[in-house]
Design a protein around this motif. Sequence first.
Motif, PDB file in Angstrom:
ATOM      1  N   GLN A   1      32.874 -50.521 -37.780  1.00  0.00           N
ATOM      2  CA  GLN A   1      31.943 -50.841 -36.697  1.00  0.00           C
ATOM      3  C   GLN A   1      30.637 -50.087 -36.888  1.00  0.00           C
ATOM      4  O   GLN A   1      30.630 -48.889 -37.168  1.00  0.00           O
ATOM      5  N   CYS A   2      29.539 -50.801 -36.713  1.00  0.00           N
ATOM      6  CA  CYS A   2      28.205 -50.190 -36.768  1.00  0.00           C
ATOM      7  C   CYS A   2      27.647 -50.083 -35.356  1.00  0.00           C
ATOM      8  O   CYS A   2      28.211 -50.611 -34.410  1.00  0.00           O
ATOM      9  N   TRP A   3      26.525 -49.388 -35.243  1.00  0.00           N
ATOM     10  CA  TRP A   3      25.828 -49.223 -33.967  1.00  0.00           C
ATOM     11  C   TRP A   3      26.703 -48.480 -32.953  1.00  0.00           C
ATOM     12  O   TRP A   3      26.863 -48.883 -31.817  1.00  0.00           O
ATOM     13  N   ASN A   4      27.258 -47.375 -33.386  1.00  0.00           N
ATOM     14  CA  ASN A   4      28.157 -46.559 -32.575  1.00  0.00           C
ATOM     15  C   ASN A   4      27.390 -45.674 -31.601  1.00  0.00           C
ATOM     16  O   ASN A   4      26.315 -45.160 -31.923  1.00  0.00           O
ATOM     17  N   ASP A   5      27.965 -45.476 -30.428  1.00  0.00           N
ATOM     18  CA  ASP A   5      27.332 -44.646 -29.401  1.00  0.00           C
ATOM     19  C   ASP A   5      27.224 -43.184 -29.832  1.00  0.00           C
ATOM     20  O   ASP A   5      26.362 -42.461 -29.340  1.00  0.00           O
ATOM     21  N   THR A   6      28.108 -42.734 -30.723  1.00  0.00           N
ATOM     22  CA  THR A   6      28.107 -41.331 -31.148  1.00  0.00           C
ATOM     23  C   THR A   6      27.172 -41.074 -32.328  1.00  0.00           C
ATOM     24  O   THR A   6      27.041 -39.944 -32.774  1.00  0.00           O
ATOM     25  N   SER A   7      26.525 -42.118 -32.825  1.00  0.00           N
ATOM     26  CA  SER A   7      25.664 -42.016 -33.998  1.00  0.00           C
ATOM     27  C   SER A   7      24.230 -41.666 -33.633  1.00  0.00           C
ATOM     28  O   SER A   7      23.816 -41.800 -32.476  1.00  0.00           O
ATOM     29  N   ILE A   8      23.494 -41.249 -34.655  1.00  0.00           N
ATOM     30  CA  ILE A   8      22.038 -41.164 -34.559  1.00  0.00           C
ATOM     31  C   ILE A   8      21.477 -42.167 -35.568  1.00  0.00           C
ATOM     32  O   ILE A   8      22.186 -42.586 -36.495  1.00  0.00           O
ATOM     33  N   PHE A   9      20.222 -42.517 -35.393  1.00  0.00           N
ATOM     34  CA  PHE A   9      19.605 -43.550 -36.216  1.00  0.00           C
ATOM     35  C   PHE A   9      18.225 -43.087 -36.679  1.00  0.00           C
ATOM     36  O   PHE A   9      17.518 -42.393 -35.943  1.00  0.00           O
ATOM     37  N   LEU A  10      17.861 -43.500 -37.891  1.00  0.00           N
ATOM     38  CA  LEU A  10      16.537 -43.210 -38.427  1.00  0.00           C
ATOM     39  C   LEU A  10      15.992 -44.478 -39.069  1.00  0.00           C
ATOM     40  O   LEU A  10      16.752 -45.244 -39.664  1.00  0.00           O
ATOM     41  N   THR A  11      14.691 -44.669 -38.951  1.00  0.00           N
ATOM     42  CA  THR A  11      14.081 -45.780 -39.674  1.00  0.00           C
ATOM     43  C   THR A  11      14.212 -45.493 -41.167  1.00  0.00           C
ATOM     44  O   THR A  11      14.416 -44.343 -41.578  1.00  0.00           O
ATOM     45  N   GLU A  12      14.092 -46.523 -41.981  1.00  0.00           N
ATOM     46  CA  GLU A  12      14.171 -46.323 -43.432  1.00  0.00           C
ATOM     47  C   GLU A  12      13.092 -45.349 -43.904  1.00  0.00           C
ATOM     48  O   GLU A  12      13.344 -44.508 -44.761  1.00  0.00           O
ATOM     49  N   GLU A  13      11.899 -45.487 -43.363  1.00  0.00           N
ATOM     50  CA  GLU A  13      10.804 -44.620 -43.782  1.00  0.00           C
ATOM     51  C   GLU A  13      11.115 -43.155 -43.481  1.00  0.00           C
ATOM     52  O   GLU A  13      10.981 -42.288 -44.342  1.00  0.00           O
ATOM     53  N   VAL A  14      11.576 -42.882 -42.272  1.00  0.00           N
ATOM     54  CA  VAL A  14      11.889 -41.508 -41.884  1.00  0.00           C
ATOM     55  C   VAL A  14      13.086 -40.987 -42.676  1.00  0.00           C
ATOM     56  O   VAL A  14      13.087 -39.855 -43.153  1.00  0.00           O
ATOM     57  N   PHE A  15      14.097 -41.814 -42.851  1.00  0.00           N
ATOM     58  CA  PHE A  15      15.268 -41.388 -43.608  1.00  0.00           C
ATOM     59  C   PHE A  15      14.900 -41.075 -45.060  1.00  0.00           C
ATOM     60  O   PHE A  15      15.506 -40.200 -45.682  1.00  0.00           O
ATOM     61  N   GLY A  16      13.899 -41.759 -45.576  1.00  0.00           N
ATOM     62  CA  GLY A  16      13.448 -41.502 -46.942  1.00  0.00           C
ATOM     63  C   GLY A  16      13.092 -40.052 -47.195  1.00  0.00           C
ATOM     64  O   GLY A  16      13.293 -39.536 -48.298  1.00  0.00           O
ATOM     65  N   PHE A  17      12.599 -39.350 -46.189  1.00  0.00           N
ATOM     66  CA  PHE A  17      12.244 -37.945 -46.348  1.00  0.00           C
ATOM     67  C   PHE A  17      13.470 -37.076 -46.618  1.00  0.00           C
ATOM     68  O   PHE A  17      13.380 -36.038 -47.251  1.00  0.00           O
ATOM     69  N   ILE A  18      14.624 -37.487 -46.111  1.00  0.00           N
ATOM     70  CA  ILE A  18      15.871 -36.728 -46.224  1.00  0.00           C
ATOM     71  C   ILE A  18      16.733 -37.227 -47.382  1.00  0.00           C
ATOM     72  O   ILE A  18      17.524 -36.488 -47.959  1.00  0.00           O
ATOM     73  N   GLU A  19      16.557 -38.461 -47.744  1.00  0.00           N
ATOM     74  CA  GLU A  19      17.458 -39.157 -48.662  1.00  0.00           C
ATOM     75  C   GLU A  19      17.618 -38.466 -50.021  1.00  0.00           C
ATOM     76  O   GLU A  19      18.712 -38.431 -50.575  1.00  0.00           O
ATOM     77  N   LYS A  20      16.550 -37.895 -50.567  1.00  0.00           N
ATOM     78  CA  LYS A  20      16.653 -37.230 -51.870  1.00  0.00           C
ATOM     79  C   LYS A  20      17.669 -36.094 -51.846  1.00  0.00           C
ATOM     80  O   LYS A  20      18.380 -35.865 -52.825  1.00  0.00           O
TER      81      LYS A  20
END
Length: 142
Positions: A26-45
């Motif tokens: 299941q996706c879109w879980n209430d216990t999750s946090i979300f980031l846009t692709e652009e913002v996540f890119g800063f952490i992804e490396k």
Amino acid sequence: MKIIRNKEELEGTCYIEILPGRYLGQCWNDTSIFLTEEVFGFIEKSIESEYPTYDHYAFNEIQKEIWWRILGRLERVINLLEGHHKMNTLKEHIGFFFGCSKDEFIKDYENNIEKLRELINEFQTWIKERLKSQNYISVLGI
């Protein structure tokens, strides 16, 4: 540049979901946090460096001990940001998902450095809190 904690704020589906625990179909879980692709890119490396099978488009179940290594990498990124290093040094540690992301970052460099430092701190705090009760934290790709 922010972490989205309430899925009601999401517009569309182009977000990376960070899910406490393993992916259970299941996706879109209430216990999750979300980031846009652009913002996540800063952490992804930092994630890619410590989790070699990471896939931006897959569901990645990452074990606790790997997360601790990722957090260490993110701490090094914060130290670079606090040292106000030049863009060439930062590019080795942070990613720019879209071609225009780097240009936009540079336009307001000092402000974006501070925002990114705050974002990474917030992300680290959230991850550390979840690792108290979870053996996995999943990164659910696009």
